[in-house]
Design a protein around this motif. Sequence first.
Motif, PDB file in Angstrom:
ATOM      1  N   SER A  81       0.877  -1.168   0.000  1.00  0.00           N
ATOM      2  CA  SER A  81       0.000   0.000   0.000  1.00  0.00           C
ATOM      3  C   SER A  81       0.914   1.218   0.000  1.00  0.00           C
ATOM      4  N   ARG A 115       1.222   5.549  -0.408  1.00  0.00           N
ATOM      5  CA  ARG A 115       0.524   6.816  -0.271  1.00  0.00           C
ATOM      6  C   ARG A 115       0.602   7.606  -1.574  1.00  0.00           C
ATOM      7  N   TRP A 162      -4.581   6.401  -1.061  1.00  0.00           N
ATOM      8  CA  TRP A 162      -3.638   5.285  -1.055  1.00  0.00           C
ATOM      9  C   TRP A 162      -4.032   4.231  -2.087  1.00  0.00           C
ATOM     10  N   ALA A 196       5.517   9.198  -3.103  1.00  0.00           N
ATOM     11  CA  ALA A 196       4.948   9.003  -1.764  1.00  0.00           C
ATOM     12  C   ALA A 196       5.895   9.543  -0.704  1.00  0.00           C
TER      13      ALA A 196
END
Length: 118
Positions: A51, A53, A81, A101
């Motif tokens: 995952s 951002r 996300w 990110a």
Amino acid sequence: MTMDELRAFCLGLAGTHEKETWGDAEHAGDVTFRVKDKIYLITGQEGGSASIRTDKAQQTDLIAAFPEAVSVAPYVGRFGWVNVQLDGLDRGILEEVIRSAWRRTAPKAVVAAAEAGG
């Protein structure tokens, strides 16, 4: 990208540290990569997917461009996300998503110093 490659790439970004979290005595936790304890990437112990951002615009673009490899992340997807299959994207694209990110998460002074070569 293997877990070792992911770890090396993330830890090569200025100010990044790794922290295992959400585990207990019976289960290993997730691996998170952070700057100043703010998370920008979460993965399992074995990697495989992560995952990451992003903002809502980047999330939309990534899902449209790579629907087989990128999806809205559970729980935090509403904040932008994405879940990414680490072997589903070209390495250069994946590195740029991770770098983005990191830039979004790191303090501006850390990003400026790193990008100026300091």
